[in-house]
Design a protein around this motif. Structure first.
Motif, PDB file in Angstrom:
ATOM      1  N   LEU A 155       0.834  -1.207   0.000  1.00  0.00           N
ATOM      2  CA  LEU A 155       0.000   0.000   0.000  1.00  0.00           C
ATOM      3  C   LEU A 155       0.867   1.255   0.000  1.00  0.00           C
ATOM      4  O   LEU A 155       0.561   2.234  -0.690  1.00  0.00           O
ATOM      5  CB  LEU A 155      -0.930  -0.007   1.211  1.00  0.00           C
ATOM      6  CG  LEU A 155      -1.915  -1.185   1.306  1.00  0.00           C
ATOM      7  CD1 LEU A 155      -2.808  -1.026   2.537  1.00  0.00           C
ATOM      8  CD2 LEU A 155      -2.760  -1.291   0.053  1.00  0.00           C
ATOM      9  N   TYR A 156       1.939   1.228   0.781  1.00  0.00           N
ATOM     10  CA  TYR A 156       2.865   2.369   0.777  1.00  0.00           C
ATOM     11  C   TYR A 156       3.377   2.649  -0.644  1.00  0.00           C
ATOM     12  O   TYR A 156       3.555   3.808  -1.038  1.00  0.00           O
ATOM     13  CB  TYR A 156       4.075   2.082   1.677  1.00  0.00           C
ATOM     14  CG  TYR A 156       3.793   2.026   3.157  1.00  0.00           C
ATOM     15  CD1 TYR A 156       2.667   2.636   3.707  1.00  0.00           C
ATOM     16  CD2 TYR A 156       4.667   1.365   4.025  1.00  0.00           C
ATOM     17  CE1 TYR A 156       2.421   2.583   5.067  1.00  0.00           C
ATOM     18  CE2 TYR A 156       4.432   1.310   5.388  1.00  0.00           C
ATOM     19  CZ  TYR A 156       3.305   1.913   5.906  1.00  0.00           C
ATOM     20  OH  TYR A 156       3.065   1.861   7.262  1.00  0.00           O
TER      21      TYR A 156
ATOM     22  N   HIS B  61      -1.515  -1.685  10.277  1.00  0.00           N
ATOM     23  CA  HIS B  61      -1.667  -0.527  11.152  1.00  0.00           C
ATOM     24  C   HIS B  61      -1.908   0.745  10.344  1.00  0.00           C
ATOM     25  O   HIS B  61      -1.513   0.865   9.183  1.00  0.00           O
ATOM     26  CB  HIS B  61      -0.428  -0.357  12.036  1.00  0.00           C
ATOM     27  CG  HIS B  61       0.853  -0.280  11.265  1.00  0.00           C
ATOM     28  ND1 HIS B  61       1.299   0.863  10.652  1.00  0.00           N
ATOM     29  CD2 HIS B  61       1.785  -1.237  11.000  1.00  0.00           C
ATOM     30  CE1 HIS B  61       2.440   0.634  10.050  1.00  0.00           C
ATOM     31  NE2 HIS B  61       2.767  -0.626  10.240  1.00  0.00           N
ATOM     32  N   LYS B  62      -2.551   1.702  10.992  1.00  0.00           N
ATOM     33  CA  LYS B  62      -2.807   2.988  10.353  1.00  0.00           C
ATOM     34  C   LYS B  62      -1.514   3.792  10.246  1.00  0.00           C
ATOM     35  O   LYS B  62      -0.546   3.539  10.957  1.00  0.00           O
ATOM     36  CB  LYS B  62      -3.815   3.798  11.176  1.00  0.00           C
ATOM     37  CG  LYS B  62      -5.221   3.249  11.210  1.00  0.00           C
ATOM     38  CD  LYS B  62      -6.101   4.187  12.029  1.00  0.00           C
ATOM     39  CE  LYS B  62      -7.521   3.667  12.150  1.00  0.00           C
ATOM     40  NZ  LYS B  62      -8.372   4.582  12.959  1.00  0.00           N
ATOM     41  N   GLY B  63      -1.562   4.787   9.380  1.00  0.00           N
ATOM     42  CA  GLY B  63      -0.435   5.711   9.301  1.00  0.00           C
ATOM     43  C   GLY B  63       0.212   5.741   7.939  1.00  0.00           C
ATOM     44  O   GLY B  63       0.118   4.786   7.160  1.00  0.00           O
TER      45      GLY B  63
ATOM     46  N   PHE C 241      -2.038  11.296  -9.017  1.00  0.00           N
ATOM     47  CA  PHE C 241      -2.176  12.124  -7.810  1.00  0.00           C
ATOM     48  C   PHE C 241      -3.468  11.771  -7.076  1.00  0.00           C
ATOM     49  O   PHE C 241      -3.484  11.656  -5.844  1.00  0.00           O
ATOM     50  CB  PHE C 241      -2.169  13.601  -8.198  1.00  0.00           C
ATOM     51  CG  PHE C 241      -2.384  14.532  -7.037  1.00  0.00           C
ATOM     52  CD1 PHE C 241      -1.364  14.803  -6.141  1.00  0.00           C
ATOM     53  CD2 PHE C 241      -3.618  15.132  -6.840  1.00  0.00           C
ATOM     54  CE1 PHE C 241      -1.565  15.657  -5.066  1.00  0.00           C
ATOM     55  CE2 PHE C 241      -3.830  15.991  -5.772  1.00  0.00           C
ATOM     56  CZ  PHE C 241      -2.802  16.253  -4.883  1.00  0.00           C
ATOM     57  N   VAL C 242      -4.538  11.576  -7.835  1.00  0.00           N
ATOM     58  CA  VAL C 242      -5.814  11.179  -7.221  1.00  0.00           C
ATOM     59  C   VAL C 242      -5.660   9.823  -6.539  1.00  0.00           C
ATOM     60  O   VAL C 242      -6.155   9.612  -5.420  1.00  0.00           O
ATOM     61  CB  VAL C 242      -6.927  11.132  -8.286  1.00  0.00           C
ATOM     62  CG1 VAL C 242      -8.224  10.610  -7.678  1.00  0.00           C
ATOM     63  CG2 VAL C 242      -7.147  12.512  -8.896  1.00  0.00           C
TER      64      VAL C 242
ATOM     65  N   MET D 169      -4.933   6.471  -1.689  1.00  0.00           N
ATOM     66  CA  MET D 169      -4.107   5.581  -0.876  1.00  0.00           C
ATOM     67  C   MET D 169      -3.775   6.220   0.469  1.00  0.00           C
ATOM     68  O   MET D 169      -3.707   5.528   1.497  1.00  0.00           O
ATOM     69  CB  MET D 169      -2.818   5.238  -1.628  1.00  0.00           C
ATOM     70  CG  MET D 169      -3.020   4.470  -2.917  1.00  0.00           C
ATOM     71  SD  MET D 169      -3.948   2.942  -2.718  1.00  0.00           S
ATOM     72  CE  MET D 169      -2.884   2.032  -1.616  1.00  0.00           C
ATOM     73  N   MET D 170      -3.589   7.533   0.482  1.00  0.00           N
ATOM     74  CA  MET D 170      -3.313   8.225   1.742  1.00  0.00           C
ATOM     75  C   MET D 170      -4.493   8.085   2.703  1.00  0.00           C
ATOM     76  O   MET D 170      -4.313   7.782   3.896  1.00  0.00           O
ATOM     77  CB  MET D 170      -3.024   9.704   1.471  1.00  0.00           C
ATOM     78  CG  MET D 170      -2.717  10.511   2.725  1.00  0.00           C
ATOM     79  SD  MET D 170      -2.517  12.276   2.396  1.00  0.00           S
ATOM     80  CE  MET D 170      -4.223  12.725   2.058  1.00  0.00           C
TER      81      MET D 170
END
Length: 639
Positions: A99-100, A291-293, A388-389, A394-395
């Motif tokens: 995901l990162y 985990h979140k973040g 960018f979207v 993902m953010m």
């Protein structure tokens, strides 16, 4: 007929020829043409736009364009989440890293990417290759922390390598991965990836770390006591659903969104199923806690220890080349549909920066995967802002939704990966290679079977070696043909291709079709002499002795000193046989070297012609012609 004159101007200076060579080698697309007639401020602006393409399209950006990019970005985000988790599993790294890797690299590509259609993300082949190479030194289960740090280091090396190729304009290195090599490599990779997913599809816990077909199948059946029918049923249901959505997309391209959303649907359904059966004896294995973040900084974890550096270098460079070949080819293929251009060197720089920055923020290798790019294109994206979207999507996922995907079943990921791999087995292209070029087909098979039955990197190297061998054969055994004149024409063509073409009496016309180097000089000399011997054996039967040999050098783009010595040797041998040699249409570089080496003085300027017709007229043996006419008259009288 007045023959055209050959230009015997003085050879160009070394500086001029070097400049011309460098321009053609490194700047074939002439990127500096846009700076002509520009003022200093204009040149600075153009330079900034060239290296940072966002400044080229952002000033004209508006809400009307953004609507398309917004839809495309949301669509590819729905694909990026399941693919990111799935391919991280292939690379044997924590799922959150997947995901990162669709967040920070997407932001970087938005700024530096030159393609409107490429959607960045992780890819299956490179993920498995990373696991294969780095896993051969450090186990992902015994020392997961060190393994992860080496993966980040490999991504950094990939980025530096890709950016260096772009800045130095050395994209020619990527061209050594031929289309047939890529086809076979992707097909073989798809096979072994699908077989490896049997572990998740059957709910197995123990498996092999090897990637070849024999080892994987042996592990599957050796641990058959671990098979779970519940997991297999769920996995097959997911797989059938995913393949059905692919079928719908192929039948009706307008339904592309169905196939694009299907992996996310599978993940959501799988999460619900895993949550409902979490405490039962029929529970399904899941990816575990996410985990979140946002991405933690990982630059301090880059490991350049000499013990591991050979493995990270190998993984970084090999996957970097494959990622470039795939990403650039995909970007260009979609650009061609829109009649647009994609600068390969700018894309290399963008991919390089993307992986360098990504390695600093807990990302592994990213490029432009075909599936995500195809969805991005079909969704109607207009600029790189769709990435960018996706990054924003993902953010938000990382900040708020990541824990929800902790229940994602491994069997769902296996089904997603297997369905994605189906598209990589391009049997139609392999059949096309078989019909068109058997050697290309052999290269494809070498990559396919090498990857499937040995190792991924070995299969790739075998295929590349065969492709290079073929290229060397083209140089060492260049194309050459005997020319004849077409009836009622001044054209001279290959007599094997045009059977109606005939050689003028007493003249042997030969066309050489490649540079003359030390590697092929002997072959060219022997080939010319063999043609002469063959023609002489024929001439004894019909009385038409070879008196002139005409060498058409139109296709000879370059010549070295050995090549010139070859021509000198041929000239001497022909003089012994009282045969005249003439040169036709030497190119500028070839003629300059002939002049510098005094070959022109040896053969004489009067024996160098601009076209074959002039050379034939100048060397035509009229006595042979009269003799031929006399024979024809005698035959007519007898008749």
């Amino acid at each position: 007929m007045n023959p055209s004159r050959v230009n015997f101007n003085s050879p160009r200076k070394f500086r001029t020829t070097l400049k011309s060579k460098c321009k053609e080698t490194f700047f074939p697309d002439d990127p500096f043409r846009q700076f002509k007639n520009e003022k200093p401020l204009g040149k600075a602006k153009k330079t900034l736009q060239y290296f940072v393409p966002i400044f080229e399209w952002l000033p004209q950006y508006n809400f009307k364009i953004f609507r398309f990019d917004l839809l495309a970005g949301i669509t590819i985000t729905s694909l990026a989440i399941p693919q990111g988790i799935s391919y991280a599993k292939l690379a044997e790294i924590p799922p959150i890293i997947g995901l990162y890797s669709s967040f920070v690299p997407a932001l970087v590509y938005t700024i530096f990417g030159s393609s409107k259609h490429v959607a960045v993300g992780t890819v299956a082949a490179c993920s498995l290759l990373i696991a294969d190479i780095i896993g051969s030194k450090v186990s992902s289960t015994d020392d997961p922390t060190l393994y992860l740090h080496l993966v980040f280091t490999a991504a950094f090396i990939t980025g530096v390598f890709q950016a260096a190729l772009g800045f130095l304009r050395l994209g020619i290195l990527v061209d050594f991965l031929s289309h047939s090599t890529i086809t076979g490599f992707m097909g073989g990779t798809a096979i072994i990836i699908c077989l490896q997913q049997l572990k998740g599809l059957l709910g197995m816990k123990h498996f092999t770390t090897k990637t070849d077909v024999v080892s994987v199948l042996h592990a599957v059946f050796e641990n058959r006591h671990e098979w779970k029918w519940e997991t297999a049923v769920v996995g097959m249901a997911f797989l059938v659903f995913l393949l059905f959505t692919r079928y719908l997309r192929q039948r009706n391209p307008k339904l592309f969104w169905v196939s694009a959303m299907a992996p996310m649907v599978v993940v959501i359904l799988g999460c619900l199923l895993a949550y409902l059966t979490f405490d039962s004896k029929h529970s399904i294995q899941t990816v575990g806690h996410l985990h979140k973040g946002l991405n933690p900084i990982s630059i301090k974890y880059l490991n350049f220890d000499t013990e591991y550096l050979p493995y990270t270098l190998k993984a970084g460079i090999i996957t970097g080349i494959i990622a470039l070949a795939e990403g650039i080819a995909i970007g260009r293929s979609f650009a061609i549909i829109k009649n647009e251009q994609v600068d390969g060197n700018k894309e290399m720089i963008a991919f390089g920066f993307m992986n360098i920055v990504g390695s600093f923020f807990s990302c592994y290798l990213t490029t432009g995967p075909f599936s995500k790019t195809a969805v991005n294109y079909n969704s109607g994206c207009k600029t790189a802002a769709s990435n960018f979207v996706m990054a924003i999507g993902m953010m938000l996922t990382l900040l708020f939704l990541a824990p929800l995907f902790s229940y994602t079943p491994l069997v769902a990921l296996s089904a997603i990966i297997m369905s994605a791999m189906v598209g990589l087995i391009n049997y139609e292209e392999a059949y096309h290679l078989f019909k068109v070029d058997k050697f290309d087909f052999c290269i494809c098979l070498a990559a396919f079977f090498g990857v499937a039955f040995i190792t991924m990197d070995m299969g790739l190297m075998i295929s590349v070696a065969l492709a290079l061998l073929r290229a060397l054969l083209y140089v060492a055994r260049p194309a050459a043909c005997k020319l004849g004149k077409l009836p009622d024409s001044t054209l001279y063509r290959d007599i094997e291709q045009y059977t109606e073409a005939s050689s003028p009496p007493g003249i042997l016309a030969i066309q050489l079709g490649s540079p003359i180097y030390y590697a092929n000089g002997n072959y060219i000399r022997e080939r010319i002499l063999r043609w002469i011997r063959n023609d002489e054996s024929i001439s004894h039967a019909n009385g038409k002795a070879v008196k002139h040999v005409l060498l058409d050098l139109t296709g000879v783009t370059s010549i070295d000193t050995t090549g010139i010595e070859t021509l000198v040797e041929v000239l001497r041998m022909l003089e012994v046989e009282d045969i005249k040699m003439k040169i036709v249409n030497p190119r500028q570089e070839v003629l300059e070297k002939m002049m510098r080496s005094k070959f022109v003085d040896k053969i004489g300027k009067e024996t160098i012609f601009l076209c074959m017709e002039d050379a034939v007229e100048a060397s035509y043996d009229f006595s042979v012609l009269k003799e031929e006419q006399g024979r024809e008259e005698q035959r007519s009288g007898v008749a």
